[in-house]
Structures are given as structure tokens and as C-alpha cells.
Design a protein around this motif. Structure first.
Motif, mmCIF file in Angstrom:
data_model
loop_
_atom_site.group_PDB
_atom_site.id
_atom_site.type_symbol
_atom_site.label_atom_id
_atom_site.label_comp_id
_atom_site.label_asym_id
_atom_site.label_seq_id
_atom_site.Cartn_x
_atom_site.Cartn_y
_atom_site.Cartn_z
ATOM 1 N N ASN A 167 -5.536 -0.456 16.863
ATOM 2 C CA ASN A 167 -6.096 0.718 17.505
ATOM 3 C C ASN A 167 -7.414 0.301 18.141
ATOM 4 O OD1 ASN A 167 -6.893 3.230 18.301
ATOM 5 N ND2 ASN A 167 -6.915 4.145 16.251
ATOM 6 N N ASN A 168 -7.436 0.208 19.476
ATOM 7 C CA ASN A 168 -8.642 -0.244 20.202
ATOM 8 C C ASN A 168 -9.130 -1.583 19.677
ATOM 9 O OD1 ASN A 168 -8.680 2.073 21.826
ATOM 10 N ND2 ASN A 168 -9.800 3.213 20.244
ATOM 11 N N ASP A 169 -8.215 -2.546 19.567
ATOM 12 C CA ASP A 169 -8.509 -3.907 19.109
ATOM 13 C C ASP A 169 -8.979 -3.979 17.661
ATOM 14 O OD1 ASP A 169 -7.806 -5.027 21.583
ATOM 15 O OD2 ASP A 169 -9.827 -4.723 22.376
ATOM 16 N N VAL A 170 -8.725 -2.935 16.883
ATOM 17 C CA VAL A 170 -9.066 -2.925 15.464
ATOM 18 C C VAL A 170 -7.786 -2.696 14.669
ATOM 19 C CG1 VAL A 170 -10.382 -1.751 13.640
ATOM 20 C CG2 VAL A 170 -11.386 -2.047 15.909
ATOM 21 N N MET A 171 -7.534 -3.567 13.694
ATOM 22 C CA MET A 171 -6.354 -3.407 12.865
ATOM 23 C C MET A 171 -6.613 -2.279 11.875
ATOM 24 S SD MET A 171 -4.831 -4.103 9.694
ATOM 25 C CE MET A 171 -6.116 -5.096 9.022
ATOM 26 N N VAL A 172 -5.692 -1.301 11.839
ATOM 27 C CA VAL A 172 -5.827 -0.152 10.950
ATOM 28 C C VAL A 172 -4.622 -0.143 10.014
ATOM 29 C CG1 VAL A 172 -5.987 2.361 10.831
ATOM 30 C CG2 VAL A 172 -7.038 1.146 12.749
ATOM 31 N N MET A 173 -4.898 -0.107 8.720
ATOM 32 C CA MET A 173 -3.841 -0.065 7.726
ATOM 33 C C MET A 173 -4.089 1.146 6.838
ATOM 34 S SD MET A 173 -2.503 -3.029 5.144
ATOM 35 C CE MET A 173 -4.106 -3.290 4.438
ATOM 36 N N ARG A 174 -3.032 1.949 6.643
ATOM 37 C CA ARG A 174 -3.166 3.165 5.837
ATOM 38 C C ARG A 174 -1.941 3.332 4.956
ATOM 39 N NH1 ARG A 174 -4.711 5.320 11.052
ATOM 40 N NH2 ARG A 174 -6.930 5.753 11.055
ATOM 41 N N PRO A 175 -2.107 3.908 3.760
ATOM 42 C CA PRO A 175 -0.928 4.241 2.947
ATOM 43 C C PRO A 175 -0.142 5.364 3.606
ATOM 44 C CG PRO A 175 -2.967 4.878 1.810
ATOM 45 C CD PRO A 175 -3.363 4.230 3.099
ATOM 46 N N VAL A 176 1.170 5.314 3.453
ATOM 47 C CA VAL A 176 2.033 6.381 3.951
ATOM 48 C C VAL A 176 2.005 7.494 2.910
ATOM 49 C CG1 VAL A 176 4.407 6.999 4.545
ATOM 50 C CG2 VAL A 176 3.486 4.774 5.240
ATOM 51 N N GLU A 204 8.250 -4.510 7.808
ATOM 52 C CA GLU A 204 8.088 -5.868 8.311
ATOM 53 C C GLU A 204 6.621 -6.174 8.578
ATOM 54 O OE1 GLU A 204 10.213 -6.029 12.027
ATOM 55 O OE2 GLU A 204 9.246 -4.224 12.765
ATOM 56 N N PRO A 205 6.286 -7.462 8.706
ATOM 57 C CA PRO A 205 4.902 -7.817 9.018
ATOM 58 C C PRO A 205 4.451 -7.153 10.315
ATOM 59 C CG PRO A 205 6.152 -9.758 8.377
ATOM 60 C CD PRO A 205 7.144 -8.638 8.535
ATOM 61 N N GLY A 206 3.243 -6.615 10.303
ATOM 62 C CA GLY A 206 2.677 -5.996 11.493
ATOM 63 C C GLY A 206 3.018 -4.530 11.671
ATOM 64 N N GLY A 207 3.812 -3.958 10.765
ATOM 65 C CA GLY A 207 4.185 -2.549 10.862
ATOM 66 C C GLY A 207 4.218 -1.940 9.479
ATOM 67 N N LEU A 208 5.194 -1.078 9.234
ATOM 68 C CA LEU A 208 5.371 -0.560 7.875
ATOM 69 C C LEU A 208 5.658 -1.730 6.950
ATOM 70 C CD1 LEU A 208 7.695 2.534 8.472
ATOM 71 C CD2 LEU A 208 5.321 2.588 7.690
ATOM 72 N N HIS A 209 5.073 -1.717 5.756
ATOM 73 C CA HIS A 209 5.309 -2.785 4.785
ATOM 74 C C HIS A 209 4.972 -2.290 3.388
ATOM 75 C CE1 HIS A 209 1.066 -3.088 5.920
ATOM 76 N NE2 HIS A 209 0.862 -3.543 4.692
ATOM 77 N N VAL A 210 5.446 -3.026 2.382
ATOM 78 C CA VAL A 210 5.084 -2.750 0.997
ATOM 79 C C VAL A 210 3.787 -3.498 0.723
ATOM 80 C CG1 VAL A 210 5.760 -3.010 -1.424
ATOM 81 C CG2 VAL A 210 7.495 -2.506 0.306
ATOM 82 N N MET A 211 2.807 -2.800 0.156
ATOM 83 C CA MET A 211 1.522 -3.424 -0.166
ATOM 84 C C MET A 211 1.378 -3.507 -1.680
ATOM 85 S SD MET A 211 -0.901 -4.549 1.704
ATOM 86 C CE MET A 211 -2.476 -5.282 1.421
ATOM 87 N N PHE A 212 1.357 -4.735 -2.205
ATOM 88 C CA PHE A 212 1.114 -4.985 -3.622
ATOM 89 C C PHE A 212 -0.393 -5.175 -3.765
ATOM 90 C CE2 PHE A 212 5.422 -6.377 -2.889
ATOM 91 C CZ PHE A 212 6.109 -6.100 -4.063
ATOM 92 N N ARG A 247 3.805 -6.864 -11.541
ATOM 93 C CA ARG A 247 2.937 -7.887 -10.960
ATOM 94 C C ARG A 247 1.769 -7.306 -10.176
ATOM 95 N NH1 ARG A 247 4.783 -13.033 -10.273
ATOM 96 N NH2 ARG A 247 2.598 -13.345 -9.722
ATOM 97 N N ALA A 248 1.711 -5.968 -10.062
ATOM 98 C CA ALA A 248 0.629 -5.351 -9.280
ATOM 99 C C ALA A 248 0.170 -4.074 -9.963
ATOM 100 C CB ALA A 248 1.108 -5.048 -7.863
ATOM 101 N N GLY A 249 -1.132 -3.823 -9.923
ATOM 102 C CA GLY A 249 -1.677 -2.598 -10.485
ATOM 103 C C GLY A 249 -1.277 -1.377 -9.682
ATOM 104 N N LYS A 250 -0.998 -1.588 -8.385
ATOM 105 C CA LYS A 250 -0.657 -0.485 -7.496
ATOM 106 C C LYS A 250 0.244 -1.030 -6.387
ATOM 107 C CE LYS A 250 -3.175 3.260 -5.237
ATOM 108 N NZ LYS A 250 -4.504 3.724 -4.852
ATOM 109 N N VAL A 251 1.294 -0.249 -6.051
ATOM 110 C CA VAL A 251 2.192 -0.634 -4.965
ATOM 111 C C VAL A 251 2.405 0.589 -4.075
ATOM 112 C CG1 VAL A 251 4.417 -1.656 -4.351
ATOM 113 C CG2 VAL A 251 3.390 -2.213 -6.561
ATOM 114 N N GLU A 252 2.227 0.415 -2.772
ATOM 115 C CA GLU A 252 2.375 1.519 -1.819
ATOM 116 C C GLU A 252 3.071 1.011 -0.561
ATOM 117 O OE1 GLU A 252 -1.797 3.914 -2.685
ATOM 118 O OE2 GLU A 252 -1.732 2.514 -1.000
ATOM 119 N N VAL A 253 3.622 1.957 0.198
ATOM 120 C CA VAL A 253 4.076 1.645 1.553
ATOM 121 C C VAL A 253 2.891 1.911 2.464
ATOM 122 C CG1 VAL A 253 5.635 2.256 3.437
ATOM 123 C CG2 VAL A 253 6.492 2.220 1.084
#
Length: 172
Positions: A95-104, A119-127, A83-89
Motif C-alpha cells: 500500500n503506497n510502497d509500504v507492506m501491510v500485513m493484518r489478521p483476517v 500463498e507468499p505475498g497474499g493471504l497466508h497462515v502466520m505462526f 509449535r506456535a503461541g498464536k496462529v492466524e490467517v
């Protein structure tokens, strides 16, 4: 020009992740003891689920609790879904009022004797690169490849796009 491209990429990531962040803020505490448990090797996976996606949303979030009952660490090496072309954790933090999301990078370690919660707001699976958004009530296939526990196939039930999702994931 390079700065503009970087700002565009950051903006795109923030826009794509906004529904995840907004739902994390609105979501009440989860009871991770509910739902089906899948066991493979020394790992127990519980409360596996995804959120339904809002119209036009190019990516979606998945969540689960992974417990390592063994004496040695294991590592989640890769994830795939038809269902997804790419799936990552991904990690997600403010960080200083900026949401930062990065692949593990290098896989997600599940330490011996410990539990890792996605869980939402922390580590999660990204489809990502999702062509047809997840609809509430539908089942989303996900394959996890662990270093020691091997391949685990899951079906993650799509809960509401916002608010609490129940632990209704099950294995195949």
C-alpha cells in the motif's frame, strides 16, 4: 507516546514479515496440483506447507490451497499448533510502497464452488510466538477448525526458507 508505540508495532510487524515478503518475491510460480490432498466435508486442502525459519525469526509462514466443492460457504474459524503461541490467517499487500500485513477478522470464508489460495505475498497462515524455528525437512502440526467441515489436523512439511517450497504437506 501513543504514536511512538504504534510506529514501534508497525516496525516490528514489518521486520517480522520481511522474510515472508522477500521469499514471495524470489519464489517462482507454484504448481498447486502437486502434493497430498486432504478432504473433509466439502473441502479439499492441497499443497499445505511451511517455510523453514531464519535464525532469530519470531514468526513463520504457512501456505495451502483450500477448495470448496459444496453448494454452501464454509469458514475457517481458528488455527492452532503446538509449535506456535498464536496462529492466524493474515493478509499481506503493498500500500503506497509500504507492506501491510493484518489478521483476517471473523474467520476466512471459503466460498461455495471456489478455491482460496494461501500463498507468499497474499493471504497466508502466520505462526507467531514460535520458540524453536522451523527447520527444513521437519513436519509442523497444524489444526484447522472450520464452521461446517469441522476439525482438520495437518502436518506441514518445512521447505527452504527462501524460494520455492514443494507441496509436501500431509494429514494425520
Amino acid at each position: 507516546m501513543k504514536g511512538r508505540t504504534m510506529r514501534s508495532n508497525i516496525l516490528f510487524a514489518a521486520v517480522a514479515a520481511f522474510p515472508l515478503l522477500a521469499s514471495a518475491i524470489a519464489a517462482p510460480a507454484m504448481d498447486h496440483q502437486t502434493g497430498h490432498v486432504v478432504e473433509a466435508g466439502d473441502l479439499k486442502i492441497a499443497d499445505a506447507r511451511v517455510r523453514a525459519m531464519l535464525p532469530g525469526q519470531p514468526s513463520g509462514g504457512g501456505y495451502m490451497v483450500i477448495e470448496n466443492t459444496g453448494a454452501g460457504d464454509d469458514r475457517l474459524l481458528s488455527l492452532t499448533s503446538p509449535r506456535a503461541g498464536k496462529v492466524e490467517v493474515h493478509s499481506m499487500e503493498m500500500n503506497n510502497d509500504v507492506m501491510v500485513m493484518r489478521p483476517v477478522k471473523g474467520g476466512l470464508t471459503i466460498p461455495a464452488g471456489e478455491t482460496v489460495t494461501l500463498e507468499p505475498g497474499g493471504l497466508h497462515v502466520m505462526f507467531m510466538q514460535v520458540e524453536k524455528g522451523f527447520q527444513e525437512g521437519e513436519s509442523i502440526p497444524l489444526t484447522l477448525q472450520f464452521e461446517k467441515a469441522g476439525t482438520i489436523d495437518l502436518e506441514l512439511m518445512a521447505g527452504p526458507a527462501r524460494g520455492k517450497t514443494s507441496g509436501t504437506g500431509h494429514s494425520h
